[in-house]
Motif scaffolding. Structure first.
Motif, short mmCIF file in Angstrom:
data_model
loop_
_atom_site.label_atom_id
_atom_site.label_comp_id
_atom_site.label_asym_id
_atom_site.label_seq_id
_atom_site.Cartn_x
_atom_site.Cartn_y
_atom_site.Cartn_z
N LYS A 236 0.84 -1.14 -0.06
CA LYS A 236 -0.02 0.07 0.06
C LYS A 236 0.89 1.19 -0.11
CE LYS A 236 -3.95 1.99 2.47
NZ LYS A 236 -4.81 2.01 3.82
N ILE A 239 2.32 1.91 -3.28
CA ILE A 239 1.29 2.41 -4.56
C ILE A 239 0.87 3.93 -3.96
CG2 ILE A 239 -1.21 2.28 -4.83
CD1 ILE A 239 -1.16 -0.60 -4.25
N ILE A 240 0.97 4.18 -2.77
CA ILE A 240 0.74 5.65 -2.42
C ILE A 240 2.04 6.59 -2.96
CG2 ILE A 240 0.87 7.25 -0.37
CD1 ILE A 240 -0.80 4.93 1.13
N GLU A 242 4.00 5.91 -5.58
CA GLU A 242 3.88 5.80 -6.94
C GLU A 242 2.69 7.01 -7.24
OE1 GLU A 242 3.29 1.95 -8.01
OE2 GLU A 242 5.21 1.25 -8.04
N LYS A 243 1.43 6.77 -6.59
CA LYS A 243 0.61 7.85 -6.95
C LYS A 243 0.81 9.23 -6.79
CE LYS A 243 -4.50 8.66 -5.62
NZ LYS A 243 -5.32 8.57 -4.81
N ASP A 244 1.51 9.50 -5.55
CA ASP A 244 2.31 10.61 -5.28
C ASP A 244 3.13 11.39 -6.31
OD1 ASP A 244 0.71 10.96 -2.79
OD2 ASP A 244 2.38 10.24 -1.49
N GLN A 245 3.80 10.32 -6.72
CA GLN A 245 4.83 10.90 -8.00
C GLN A 245 4.32 11.07 -9.08
OE1 GLN A 245 7.33 7.48 -8.24
NE2 GLN A 245 8.48 7.83 -6.22
N ILE A 246 3.21 10.31 -9.35
CA ILE A 246 2.10 10.73 -10.69
C ILE A 246 1.55 12.02 -10.46
CG2 ILE A 246 0.23 9.97 -12.09
CD1 ILE A 246 1.02 7.11 -11.49
N GLU A 247 1.06 12.26 -9.33
CA GLU A 247 0.38 13.48 -9.06
C GLU A 247 1.30 14.74 -9.06
OE1 GLU A 247 -1.54 13.18 -5.02
OE2 GLU A 247 -3.25 12.10 -6.22
#
Length: 350
Positions: A236, A239-240, A242-247
């Motif tokens: 988790k 995933i968080i 990776e999501k932060d990097q995308i954002e």
């Protein structure tokens, strides 16, 4: 400040100061009163918190309980304090004597670190010998914080707490029994499993073998569950991240133009008829410039599409569906004053 943060702050303070606290009185002032404050009660207001609370105990006069938290001139929680170095025991406690002569349904015994909450589940108007809820403030779990919140001034409801007290009490006892059985399985516990998987006679020797097997099985099962939770938590976290990097990458592509800010100021000028300016928040994205109520994505006030060949204002109907209206310049936003104010009305009525 949120309750978990306040409790964590108090726990840190206790850990820092406890070796310098020598007396019960110091424990009250340094540890217990701040806890009562966290519950939302003003410890300097005698209509909310009464120190040295006295009740009529018949022939026995002059006894006092350390604090009584009041509501409508009646105690709703009586508190007895001990030195933080003392272990808590309700035997010979003044809480027992005070409980049945006041209208309170709850009593708290604490040394500022360990807290025990009591009520009268076993016999009406007689305080139970065992607490229905207890916690160590230095080792707080989320579940305990949720229960503490029910005693906060803003949430306090006698019936709701009592309804939950019975479940809390039995769950606590069941957990103790489970822990005991895992550490040292009783013959009844071993027989429960052995009889389901062993077809032969459960002799003394067989029971000895199964006692060891049951203990090992539970140890392995708990270990696997812990590993599963750790694996899930680590995945988790990945995933968080990776999501932060995308954002972050997407945010770096967003450029807020001066025209968008001017348009936002026009929207604010219109909406201020119904809203405080701090409630009107803008959030720019790659595809539109959004205006939100209370910075809540579920409460869009309008969207401004100004970066393409044509300009649009996106308005929201009762179903929160966006309807785009073309505008020539940002001054045309004034033409949609009625629709913008109606959108505010939709959320206020919710």
């Amino acid at each position: 400040m949120e309750l978990p943060i306040q409790l964590k702050s108090l726990a840190d303070k206790i850990n820092l100061l406890k070796d310098k606290i020598e007396t019960e009185e110091s424990t009250k002032h340094a540890f217990v009163l701040p806890f009562i404050n966290i519950l939302g009660y003003d410890t300097f207001n005698p209509t909310e918190v009464v120190p040295e609370f006295t009740a009529d105990l018949g022939l026995k006069k002059g006894e006092k309980v350390d604090y009584a938290i009041m509501q409508n001139d009646e105690p709703i929680l009586i508190v007895e304090c001990k030195n933080w170095k003392e272990k808590l025991t309700v035997h010979n406690s003044q809480l027992f004597r005070y409980f049945h002569v006041t209208k309170t349904r709850f009593a708290l015994l604490t040394n500022g670190i360990h807290y025990q909450f009591f009520t009268d589940l076993d016999e009406k108007n007689k305080m139970d010998e065992k607490p229905f809820f207890e916690f160590d403030i230095s080792q707080l779990k989320d579940s305990a914080v949720n229960e503490i919140a029910k005693f906060h001034k803003s949430n306090f409801d006698v019936n709701k707490i009592l309804d939950n007290a019975s479940s809390l009490k039995f769950i606590k006892e069941i957990r103790k029994q489970i822990d005991t059985e895992i550490q040292n399985p009783s013959p009844e516990f071993v027989r429960l499993f052995a009889s389901k998987i062993y077809s032969g006679r459960l002799t003394e020797k067989v029971m000895e073998e199964f006692t060891e097997l049951v203990q090992k099985a539970f140890g392995q099962l708990i270990g696997e569950k812990i590993n599963e939770r750790l694996h899930f938590a680590l995945n988790k976290e990945v995933i968080i991240q990776e999501k932060d990097q995308i954002e972050e990458a997407e945010e770096s592509k967003i450029i807020t133009s001066e025209e968008e800010l001017d348009a936002y100021r026009i929207v604010v000028a219109i909406l201020r008829r119904k809203l405080h300016i701090q409630r009107i928040v803008h959030r720019d994205t790659q595809s539109y410039f959004g205006v939100l109520l209370d910075d809540n994505n579920r409460k869009p006030l309008c969207r401004l599409h100004l970066n393409g060949g044509k300009k649009y204002i996106g308005l929201f109907n009762a179903d929160k569906n966006e309807v785009r209206q073309q505008i020539q310049t940002i001054d045309d936003i004034y033409l949609f004053e009625k629709e913008l104010l109606e959108t505010v009305g939709l959320y206020e009525n919710e």
